[in-house]
Motif scaffolding. Structure first.
Motif, PDB file in Angstrom:
ATOM      1  N   MET A 196       0.862  -1.185   0.000  1.00  0.00           N
ATOM      2  CA  MET A 196       0.000   0.000   0.000  1.00  0.00           C
ATOM      3  C   MET A 196       0.893   1.228   0.000  1.00  0.00           C
ATOM      4  O   MET A 196       1.996   1.206   0.575  1.00  0.00           O
ATOM      5  CB  MET A 196      -0.918   0.018   1.228  1.00  0.00           C
ATOM      6  CG  MET A 196      -1.993  -1.058   1.209  1.00  0.00           C
ATOM      7  SD  MET A 196      -3.031  -0.972   2.695  1.00  0.00           S
ATOM      8  CE  MET A 196      -3.796   0.662   2.489  1.00  0.00           C
ATOM      9  N   ALA A 197       0.437   2.293  -0.646  1.00  0.00           N
ATOM     10  CA  ALA A 197       1.257   3.494  -0.782  1.00  0.00           C
ATOM     11  C   ALA A 197       1.730   4.008   0.577  1.00  0.00           C
ATOM     12  O   ALA A 197       2.879   4.433   0.728  1.00  0.00           O
ATOM     13  CB  ALA A 197       0.476   4.574  -1.528  1.00  0.00           C
ATOM     14  N   ALA A 198       0.859   3.951   1.571  1.00  0.00           N
ATOM     15  CA  ALA A 198       1.214   4.459   2.895  1.00  0.00           C
ATOM     16  C   ALA A 198       2.270   3.616   3.590  1.00  0.00           C
ATOM     17  O   ALA A 198       2.890   4.068   4.563  1.00  0.00           O
ATOM     18  CB  ALA A 198      -0.036   4.546   3.766  1.00  0.00           C
ATOM     19  N   HIS A 199       2.509   2.398   3.096  1.00  0.00           N
ATOM     20  CA  HIS A 199       3.467   1.492   3.734  1.00  0.00           C
ATOM     21  C   HIS A 199       4.564   1.051   2.771  1.00  0.00           C
ATOM     22  O   HIS A 199       5.293   0.092   3.070  1.00  0.00           O
ATOM     23  CB  HIS A 199       2.729   0.261   4.266  1.00  0.00           C
ATOM     24  CG  HIS A 199       1.662   0.564   5.260  1.00  0.00           C
ATOM     25  ND1 HIS A 199       1.891   0.679   6.612  1.00  0.00           N
ATOM     26  CD2 HIS A 199       0.336   0.801   5.083  1.00  0.00           C
ATOM     27  CE1 HIS A 199       0.766   0.968   7.242  1.00  0.00           C
ATOM     28  NE2 HIS A 199      -0.202   1.032   6.339  1.00  0.00           N
ATOM     29  N   ALA A 200       4.702   1.739   1.662  1.00  0.00           N
ATOM     30  CA  ALA A 200       5.639   1.306   0.616  1.00  0.00           C
ATOM     31  C   ALA A 200       7.094   1.338   1.073  1.00  0.00           C
ATOM     32  O   ALA A 200       7.932   0.600   0.542  1.00  0.00           O
ATOM     33  CB  ALA A 200       5.463   2.161  -0.632  1.00  0.00           C
ATOM     34  N   ASP A 201       7.427   2.183   2.048  1.00  0.00           N
ATOM     35  CA  ASP A 201       8.802   2.284   2.537  1.00  0.00           C
ATOM     36  C   ASP A 201       9.079   1.359   3.713  1.00  0.00           C
ATOM     37  O   ASP A 201      10.197   1.336   4.238  1.00  0.00           O
ATOM     38  CB  ASP A 201       9.109   3.727   2.941  1.00  0.00           C
ATOM     39  CG  ASP A 201       9.099   4.671   1.750  1.00  0.00           C
ATOM     40  OD1 ASP A 201       9.391   4.206   0.632  1.00  0.00           O
ATOM     41  OD2 ASP A 201       8.770   5.861   1.935  1.00  0.00           O
ATOM     42  N   GLU A 202       8.075   0.590   4.124  1.00  0.00           N
ATOM     43  CA  GLU A 202       8.239  -0.326   5.253  1.00  0.00           C
ATOM     44  C   GLU A 202       8.473  -1.743   4.742  1.00  0.00           C
ATOM     45  O   GLU A 202       7.905  -2.154   3.741  1.00  0.00           O
ATOM     46  CB  GLU A 202       6.993  -0.303   6.143  1.00  0.00           C
ATOM     47  CG  GLU A 202       6.680   1.070   6.734  1.00  0.00           C
ATOM     48  CD  GLU A 202       5.389   1.056   7.526  1.00  0.00           C
ATOM     49  OE1 GLU A 202       5.155   0.045   8.245  1.00  0.00           O
ATOM     50  OE2 GLU A 202       4.611   2.011   7.422  1.00  0.00           O
ATOM     51  N   GLN A 203       9.313  -2.472   5.443  1.00  0.00           N
ATOM     52  CA  GLN A 203       9.558  -3.862   5.077  1.00  0.00           C
ATOM     53  C   GLN A 203       8.776  -4.807   5.988  1.00  0.00           C
ATOM     54  O   GLN A 203       8.645  -4.575   7.190  1.00  0.00           O
ATOM     55  CB  GLN A 203      11.045  -4.195   5.160  1.00  0.00           C
ATOM     56  CG  GLN A 203      11.851  -3.715   3.962  1.00  0.00           C
ATOM     57  CD  GLN A 203      13.090  -4.566   3.745  1.00  0.00           C
ATOM     58  OE1 GLN A 203      13.653  -5.117   4.685  1.00  0.00           O
ATOM     59  NE2 GLN A 203      13.514  -4.686   2.495  1.00  0.00           N
TER      60      GLN A 203
END
Length: 301
Positions: A196-203
């Motif tokens: 999801m865009a809001a979590h794209a930087d999270e692994q």
């Protein structure tokens, strides 16, 4: 000129088609519409590679987007979502559907619809689950399971003493080998970015593990079911309400003469099966699970 009004026949099991008698007589021909049964047989006659079962609309939407599937309605009124997906040098034919309700029974009915209309050579149950293993149960993490423990069977003795009788089933060996190969290549845990865009930087982490399955929605950290599952097998990482139906259907379907499909369960952790259980993380968990399915396809098919 003689005008023929029709044909009279006395008796049973008489069939007439495209009949005309006399000079300049004409017969109109019509092609009967295919029945729902014949349509299903025609669709199933060409092998499909993967049949996916989802429970929630968020789960199905995530699978549709991840694999670029398109809606198809059968003459009998059932909805399926079909598409092709290219992996390496192969093009896979994929179909997905959604159950009518939560639970094992509706899952088995959905599997039967897929078998009757498409007869896929691999089943996948994709969606959300409640995480019960603290080390692996971060919201958005994925559990890839080829082992299911069904916990509902039990004996209730006098004075309320309940003895559960778990059933443990494992997917066919070639599916287990495929999952092992995926984790050999990508590590354990494997990792993906949030879908999801809001979590794209999270692994998020992907673990192989066991799924506990029954009919209960568990929203209590001190639940007796959670205690039983962790004691039964320390690698039960999550719980759902459908994987037991998948493994049971697979076992009972093995009596057919054709090759019995393999199966796999891919679950995104959407809650911790405790009092904080809610719907706010369904989409994140669903989209992460659908993405992991797409990454597993080169190994599974």
């Amino acid at each position: 000129m003689t005008i023929n009004k029709g044909i009279i026949s006395r008796g049973n099991n008489n069939t007439f088609s495209t009949i005309a008698i006399g000079e300049k007589a004409q017969a109109a021909t019509t092609t009967p519409a295919p029945s729902a049964g014949s349509t299903a047989a025609a669709e199933a006659s060409t092998p499909w590679d993967l049949g996916i079962v989802t429970i929630l609309s968020e789960e199905l939407r995530s699978v549709i987007d991840a694999l670029t599937l398109h809606r198809h309605k059968t003459p009998s009124g059932l909805y399926f979502y079909q598409g092709e997906h290219t992996v390496s040098d192969a093009t896979l034919r994929i179909v997905a559907t959604q159950t009518q309700n939560q639970g094992q029974r509706s899952t088995m009915a959905a599997l039967e619809n897929l078998r009757r209309h498409y007869n896929p050579r691999l089943w996948a149950l994709v969606g959300i689950a409640g995480g019960i293993h603290d080390e692996h149960a971060r919201i958005g993490n994925i559990i890839v399971s080829t082992d299911v423990v069904y916990y509902e069977n039990r004996k209730i003795n006098p004075r309320g003493d309940t003895r559960r009788r778990g059933e443990h089933r494992q997917a066919p060996a070639h599916i287990v080998h495929a999952v092992n190969a995926y984790f050999t290549d990508h590590g354990t845990p494997a990792r993906i970015n949030g879908q999801m865009a809001a979590h794209a930087d999270e692994q998020y982490e992907i673990y192989p593990g066991v799924i506990g399955s029954g009919e209960a929605v568990i929203a209590d950290r001190d639940s007796e079911i959670r205690s039983y599952l962790t004691a039964y097998h320390e690698k039960v990482l999550a719980v759902d309400m459908e994987a037991g139906g998948l493994s049971q259907y697979w076992q009972e379907n093995s009596v057919h003469g054709t090759a019995n499909p393999g199966w796999i369960v891919i679950r995104g952790v959407s809650d911790h099966a405790d009092e904080h259980k809610g719907h706010s993380h369904h989409e994140l968990a669903s989209r992460n699970a659908a993405h992991v399915l797409s990454r597993l396809l080169p190994y599974l098919c």
